[in-house]
Scaffold this motif. Sequence first.
Motif, PDB file in Angstrom:
ATOM      1  N   MET A   1      99.926 138.450  -2.688  1.00 37.98           N
ATOM      2  CA  MET A   1      99.316 139.210  -3.765  1.00 37.98           C
ATOM      3  C   MET A   1     100.226 140.372  -4.184  1.00 37.98           C
ATOM      4  SD  MET A   1      96.640 139.545  -5.646  1.00 37.98           S
ATOM      5  CE  MET A   1      95.589 140.663  -6.446  1.00 37.98           C
ATOM      6  N   GLN A   2     100.808 141.053  -3.209  1.00 44.91           N
ATOM      7  CA  GLN A   2     101.703 142.181  -3.492  1.00 44.91           C
ATOM      8  C   GLN A   2     102.903 141.724  -4.326  1.00 44.91           C
ATOM      9  OE1 GLN A   2     101.123 145.315  -2.955  1.00 44.91           O
ATOM     10  NE2 GLN A   2     103.099 146.068  -3.630  1.00 44.91           N
ATOM     11  N   ASP A   3     103.412 140.539  -4.011  1.00 45.72           N
ATOM     12  CA  ASP A   3     104.555 139.997  -4.751  1.00 45.72           C
ATOM     13  C   ASP A   3     104.196 139.784  -6.221  1.00 45.72           C
ATOM     14  OD1 ASP A   3     107.209 139.019  -4.913  1.00 45.72           O
ATOM     15  OD2 ASP A   3     106.399 136.975  -4.978  1.00 45.72           O
ATOM     16  N   GLU A   6     104.092 143.160  -7.998  1.00 43.92           N
ATOM     17  CA  GLU A   6     105.442 143.678  -8.251  1.00 43.92           C
ATOM     18  C   GLU A   6     106.102 142.947  -9.407  1.00 43.92           C
ATOM     19  OE1 GLU A   6     107.694 143.577  -4.633  1.00 43.92           O
ATOM     20  OE2 GLU A   6     106.407 145.050  -3.640  1.00 43.92           O
ATOM     21  N   ARG A   7     105.956 141.624  -9.457  1.00 42.24           N
ATOM     22  CA  ARG A   7     106.529 140.866 -10.581  1.00 42.24           C
ATOM     23  C   ARG A   7     105.893 141.282 -11.898  1.00 42.24           C
ATOM     24  NH1 ARG A   7     106.031 134.836  -8.992  1.00 42.24           N
ATOM     25  NH2 ARG A   7     104.568 135.709  -7.527  1.00 42.24           N
ATOM     26  N   ALA A   8     104.587 141.489 -11.889  1.00 39.83           N
ATOM     27  CA  ALA A   8     103.895 141.924 -13.110  1.00 39.83           C
ATOM     28  C   ALA A   8     104.379 143.306 -13.539  1.00 39.83           C
ATOM     29  CB  ALA A   8     102.386 141.921 -12.895  1.00 39.83           C
ATOM     30  N   GLU A   9     104.562 144.206 -12.571  1.00 43.41           N
ATOM     31  CA  GLU A   9     105.061 145.540 -12.888  1.00 43.41           C
ATOM     32  C   GLU A   9     106.474 145.482 -13.452  1.00 43.41           C
ATOM     33  OE1 GLU A   9     104.581 147.574  -9.170  1.00 43.41           O
ATOM     34  OE2 GLU A   9     102.539 148.242  -9.670  1.00 43.41           O
ATOM     35  N   GLU A  10     107.319 144.636 -12.887  1.00 45.93           N
ATOM     36  CA  GLU A  10     108.683 144.472 -13.397  1.00 45.93           C
ATOM     37  C   GLU A  10     108.658 143.937 -14.820  1.00 45.93           C
ATOM     38  OE1 GLU A  10     110.857 141.981 -10.719  1.00 45.93           O
ATOM     39  OE2 GLU A  10     110.794 143.445  -9.087  1.00 45.93           O
ATOM     40  N   GLN A  11     107.795 142.984 -15.057  1.00 41.07           N
ATOM     41  CA  GLN A  11     107.712 142.404 -16.398  1.00 41.07           C
ATOM     42  C   GLN A  11     107.200 143.436 -17.396  1.00 41.07           C
ATOM     43  OE1 GLN A  11     105.447 138.804 -16.666  1.00 41.07           O
ATOM     44  NE2 GLN A  11     106.411 138.238 -18.604  1.00 41.07           N
TER      45      GLN A  11
END
Length: 68
Positions: A1-3, A6-11
């Motif tokens: 879930m954390q991954d 983080e991907r959503a935040e990067e995007q």
Amino acid sequence: MQDRVERAEEQIAHLSKMVEDLSDVAVEQSRRIERLERQLGLMMEREAEREYDSGGSVPLADQKPPHW
């Protein structure tokens, strides 16, 4: 879930940067268009004066087309 978070935040960060860049491009294009419109207006005025000075009664740019 954390991954996934983080991907959503990067995007989101990437998309935010892209929006800022596109906004900067739009502002620069708007400035260029305004400058070009001013230059075109000045050129049209000069040409109208030149036409008038060369013996024309009314500059062609100011004459109505014959179908009016």
